[in-house]
Design an enzyme around this catalytic site. Structure first.
Site, short mmCIF file in Angstrom:
data_model
loop_
_atom_site.label_atom_id
_atom_site.label_comp_id
_atom_site.label_asym_id
_atom_site.label_seq_id
_atom_site.Cartn_x
_atom_site.Cartn_y
_atom_site.Cartn_z
N SER A 180 -15.79 -11.40 -23.83
CA SER A 180 -15.17 -10.50 -22.87
C SER A 180 -16.15 -9.66 -22.06
CB SER A 180 -14.19 -9.57 -23.59
OG SER A 180 -14.86 -8.77 -24.55
N HIS A 208 -9.47 -14.29 -23.11
CA HIS A 208 -9.98 -14.36 -21.74
C HIS A 208 -10.11 -15.79 -21.24
CE1 HIS A 208 -10.84 -10.14 -20.84
NE2 HIS A 208 -11.09 -10.02 -22.14
N LYS A 239 -3.20 -10.53 -20.25
CA LYS A 239 -4.29 -10.69 -19.28
C LYS A 239 -3.82 -11.65 -18.18
CE LYS A 239 -7.99 -9.26 -22.36
NZ LYS A 239 -7.14 -8.71 -23.44
#
Length: 391
Positions: A180, A208, A239
């Site tokens: 990340s 991610h 996300k």
């Protein structure tokens, strides 16, 4: 009477070192550009990779959820808090990740805590990359298993740790799919090869990578063509998916076990209908609008090349997460402040989020950014970088 005055000096030290956090309240929905403090700025600090927080289909699903099922669920999943929409979302996630089953948690953080604290015992060992996410670290702390830390993406270090771990009943290798803070991708094919050689399990946190890598954003496992060869896949719904929550995908036996022993699942009220239906709609968008992912990848390449051409050090990034390395903590925040002055929100990151001496401004471009947005942001970086003598 006792109070928290003992914390005052500690907080003063943080402020003096430039390590206290300043919030930036937004006055608009999340997007390529946002309004804060009464002015419009380019957003480069959001995890909203695909722009789904404001996608019409996702927003409508959230509204429909409230209209049909109400604002909340009123219970934990195992008592009276499982609605049909919760099970439908989990089935959709399992199909998306090409696994037998899936289970949704309140966040990606609690997903890691639930798995690592419940699946293993003192007879087992966890082998973890030294730069894994804080949620993995905290999950390991809650586990009764032994732990071994291997050097970042260093397969020789991992193999040494595996050789030293043969006395344990189970060996679980845990890694982020995309790291990340650096934006680099874990060498998953090599990890799987070592796992097969030493009879180990593999767990990948794809927070991610979900919506970013692989076919339709299925993540790191699919990106490398390893479907069916990774035992536990962790994903996030907050996300690229654009809403809230986390999940684990894997074998039916694993998921059934977590539903009985995962404490965050057992003792937290289930996701409200708006969240559940919005997450489900976002998966539909991933499947029906793959052009969003292609746009994200093009934007990431364009912006990364622009930063590098200007003379910035972008570390080892391979994804839309692109750090601009400053080294010095104070310099990272000075760069961030200059960028905001020039109309770009890109936050400085320093210790303890990253190691001391490895401070940076972390940027994340999205599919929503236009080429003009990116050019304007690059111009701001160039101007601020020269003023601060970074480039």
């Amino acid at each position: 009477m006792a109070d928290f005055s003992f914390l005052d000096n500690d907080f003063k030290l943080l402020k003096n070192e430039g390590l206290s956090h300043k919030k930036n309240p937004l006055e608009t929905e999340q997007g390529a550009k946002i309004r804060m403090g009464g002015r419009e700025v380019i957003q480069l600090s959001s995890n909203n990779y695909l722009g789904l927080t404001a996608h019409p289909h996702v927003k409508k699903a959230a509204i429909d959820g409230v209209k049909k099922y109400g604002a909340g669920t009123g219970s934990v999943r195992t008592i009276a808090g499982t609605f049909t929409i919760h099970e439908e979302l989990e089935q959709k996630l399992a199909a998306f990740k090409k696994t037998e089953s899936a289970i949704v948690f309140q966040s990606g953080f609690t997903a890691n805590q639930a798995i690592l604290s419940s699946v293993l015992t003192e007879k087992d060992v966890i082998l973890t990359d030294e730069l894994n996410h804080a949620s993995i670290i905290d999950g390991i702390r809650l586990s009764k298993a032994e732990r071994k830390i291997y050097h970042h993406v260093d397969m020789n270090s991992l193999e040494t740790a595996l050789k030293q771990s043969m006395k344990y009943r189970n060996r679980l290798i845990v890694t982020d799919g995309v790291f990340s803070m650096d934006g680099n991708i874990a060498p998953l094919p090599e990890i799987v090869t070592l796992a097969e050689k030493y009879d180990a399990l593999v767990m990948v946190d794809d927070a991610h990578a979900s919506g970013v890598l692989g076919e339709n954003g299925r993540g790191t496992v699919n990106h490398y063509g390893l479907d069916g060869k990774v035992h536990i896949q962790i994903g996030t719904l907050s996300k690229a998916i654009g809403v809230l929550g986390g999940y684990a995908a894997g074998s039916r036996s694993l998921i059934d076990y977590l539903a009985c022993h995962g404490r965050p699942y057992l003792f937290s009220t289930s996701h409200p209908p708006a969240v559940t239906m919005a997450c489900s709609a976002a998966i539909d968008v991933l499947l029906s609008e793959p052009e969003r992912i292609e746009k994200l990848r093009r934007n990431a390449r364009y912006f990364k090349n622009g930063l590098q051409s200007a003379g910035f050090d972008t570390g080892k990034s391979e994804t839309p997460i692109t750090p601009v390395m400053t080294g010095k903590e104070q310099l990272a925040f000075e760069l961030s402040n200059k960028l905001l002055e020039y109309g770009v929100l890109a936050k400085g990151i320093a210790y303890p989020t990253v190691a001391k001496g490895e401070a940076r401004v972390r940027t994340i471009v999205t599919a929503d950014h236009s080429e003009k947005d990116l050019n304007d942001a690059l111009a701001a970086f160039s101007k601020a970088g020269k003023e601060l003598q970074i480039i």
